[in-house]
Motif scaffolding. Structure first.
Motif, short mmCIF file in Angstrom:
data_model
loop_
_atom_site.label_atom_id
_atom_site.label_comp_id
_atom_site.label_asym_id
_atom_site.label_seq_id
_atom_site.Cartn_x
_atom_site.Cartn_y
_atom_site.Cartn_z
N THR A 56 1.41 5.07 1.01
CA THR A 56 1.03 5.78 2.23
C THR A 56 -0.22 6.64 2.02
O THR A 56 -0.39 7.28 0.99
CB THR A 56 2.19 6.68 2.72
OG1 THR A 56 1.76 7.36 3.90
CG2 THR A 56 2.58 7.71 1.67
N ALA A 57 -1.09 6.64 3.00
CA ALA A 57 -2.34 7.38 2.91
C ALA A 57 -2.34 8.62 3.80
O ALA A 57 -3.39 9.21 4.03
CB ALA A 57 -3.51 6.47 3.29
N ASN A 58 -1.16 9.00 4.30
CA ASN A 58 -1.11 10.12 5.24
C ASN A 58 -0.97 11.48 4.55
O ASN A 58 -0.56 12.46 5.16
CB ASN A 58 0.01 9.93 6.27
CG ASN A 58 1.38 9.89 5.62
OD1 ASN A 58 1.50 10.05 4.42
ND2 ASN A 58 2.41 9.67 6.43
N LYS A 59 -1.27 11.55 3.26
CA LYS A 59 -1.32 12.83 2.56
C LYS A 59 -2.41 12.75 1.50
O LYS A 59 -2.92 11.67 1.18
CB LYS A 59 0.03 13.16 1.93
CG LYS A 59 0.57 12.14 0.95
CD LYS A 59 1.94 12.58 0.42
CE LYS A 59 2.53 11.55 -0.52
NZ LYS A 59 3.84 11.97 -1.06
N SER A 60 -2.76 13.91 0.93
CA SER A 60 -3.87 13.95 -0.02
C SER A 60 -3.42 13.48 -1.40
O SER A 60 -2.39 13.92 -1.93
CB SER A 60 -4.40 15.38 -0.11
OG SER A 60 -5.39 15.46 -1.12
N TRP A 61 -4.22 12.58 -1.98
CA TRP A 61 -3.99 12.10 -3.35
C TRP A 61 -5.17 12.48 -4.24
O TRP A 61 -5.36 11.90 -5.29
CB TRP A 61 -3.83 10.58 -3.34
CG TRP A 61 -2.65 10.10 -2.55
CD1 TRP A 61 -2.65 9.66 -1.26
CD2 TRP A 61 -1.30 10.01 -3.00
NE1 TRP A 61 -1.39 9.30 -0.87
CE2 TRP A 61 -0.53 9.50 -1.92
CE3 TRP A 61 -0.66 10.32 -4.20
CZ2 TRP A 61 0.84 9.30 -2.02
CZ3 TRP A 61 0.70 10.11 -4.31
CH2 TRP A 61 1.44 9.61 -3.22
N PRO A 103 -3.98 4.63 -2.92
CA PRO A 103 -4.81 5.31 -1.91
C PRO A 103 -6.26 5.44 -2.36
O PRO A 103 -6.55 5.61 -3.55
CB PRO A 103 -4.15 6.69 -1.78
CG PRO A 103 -2.76 6.51 -2.29
CD PRO A 103 -2.85 5.47 -3.36
N ASN A 160 0.82 -1.21 0.00
CA ASN A 160 0.00 0.00 0.00
C ASN A 160 0.86 1.26 0.00
O ASN A 160 1.84 1.36 0.74
CB ASN A 160 -0.92 0.01 1.22
CG ASN A 160 -2.00 -1.04 1.11
OD1 ASN A 160 -2.27 -1.57 0.04
ND2 ASN A 160 -2.64 -1.36 2.23
#
Length: 347
Positions: A256-261, A277, A254
């Motif tokens: 990283t989902a800790n920022k906006s995509w 994401p 996966n």
């Protein structure tokens, strides 16, 4: 300039039934530019014997004049007019793979084609398309037709009528509508001016396929040697959408989902969707990592989609592991991405 539109899709089995056929032939013979379908991509055709017509190709596309063009023919007998000779080993390959998505670079016989077709070289690239409408068009015009891809120079190549229309409407005399191209990538270009032959541009016809016909006939190729290109699309920035594209490799965990995509698209096989994401835009490239033919077919259409979607500000495209089957699509992807590559764990 008024651009005529000819929809030939219902006439592919008998082009002679099309009522405006004489108009198409007249425009080509008189030095016009006509975009036509092939099994690889749409081509922008001009009479290769008409210097003014060929110059118009470079103007319409914004193409550098030292970038050689491929000459399209409908019958192998046409080679006698502008090729010095065809090696018997080349004939073996032609007999098996023509018509089809492969071009042969052959020694040029001067005096028949106009000089600017070859980009100043003493050789010429020639191919015979297998597309029903494309080959019938060439047969009806009955002239050698110089034809690069029917797009603005540097842009993704066109695989549909709509792609051509977006780039070249009011810049050319006519566009033939003939459905989407089957292959989706430009032809393999085989340099036959030396032996062993070498692949100057990879395409759907791989080295293994050629050597199945003529064993041990292909030497080492260098697709990055572009100072004096002998094949189209090798010297300048090419195949690139306006949207910035980066190749992503080793997408096996996966991102990283800790920022906006939110404004980012991931162009990956359906089997890799689980790793991107949730807030990113998913664009399917193919079914899985083995489905290279579908990826080839879809690539340019997807690159066009990127620029039509204002919500997409950046895109990542899946990079396949390199082998003979993937070298063509990776060649196009690297050019589209300006050689920008990241690993999956770097995002």
């Amino acid at each position: 300039m008024q651009t005529r539109i000819w929809d030939l899709r219902e006439y592919e089995d008998d082009l002679h039934q099309y009522p405006q056929l004489d108009e198409i032939k007249r425009i080509m013979v008189e030095g016009g530019l006509v975009a036509f379908p092939t099994e690889t991509v749409y081509g922008l055709g001009a009479n290769a014997r008409n210097e003014g017509a060929v110059k118009r190709i470079y103007t319409a596309k914004g193409r550098p004049s030292d970038n050689p063009l491929i000459v399209h023919i409908h019958d192998v007998k046409q080679l006698d007019q502008f090729v010095q000779y065809v090696d018997e080993r080349v004939k073996v390959i032609m007999n098996e793979l023509w018509p089809g998505p492969i071009s042969f670079i052959l020694p040029l016989k001067t005096g028949y084609l106009c000089d600017n077709v070859s980009g100043g070289l003493n050789s010429i690239a020639v191919r015979m398309p297998s597309h029903k409408i494309g080959r019938a068009f060439l047969r009806i015009v009955n002239e050698p037709i110089a034809a690069p891809s029917a797009n603005l120079s540097g842009r993704p190549s066109p695989t549909t009528f709509e792609h051509v229309y977006q780039d070249l409407y009011e810049k050319v005399d006519g566009i033939i509508n003939g459905n989407q191209s089957d292959e989706g990538l430009e032809s393999t270009v085989l340099d036959c001016t030396q032996f062993p032959f070498r692949i100057a541009r990879p395409g759907a016809i791989t080295q293994e396929m050629i050597e199945t016909v003529l064993p041990n006939s292909i030497g080492q190729s260098d697709f990055n040697n572009n100072e004096k290109p002998i094949a189209p699309g090798m010297k300048y920035k090419h195949y690139s959408p306006d949207t910035p594209v980066t190749i992503i490799r080793d997408l096996s965990e996966n991102i990283t989902a800790n920022k906006s995509w939110e404004n980012v698209a991931f162009i990956v096989p359906e089997s890799k969707k689980q790793f991107i994401p949730n807030d990113a835009k998913f664009i399917p490239l193919c079914k899985d990592v083995t489905d290279i033919k579908t990826a080839n077919h879809n690539l340019y259409s997807i690159l066009h989609v990127l620029d039509q979607n204002s919500d997409i500000q950046r895109a990542f495209i899946f990079g396949f592991k390199y082998n003979s089957e993937t070298e063509a699509i990776m060649n196009r992807m690297l050019k589209a991405a300006g050689n920008n590559v990241v690993e999956g764990d770097e995002l």
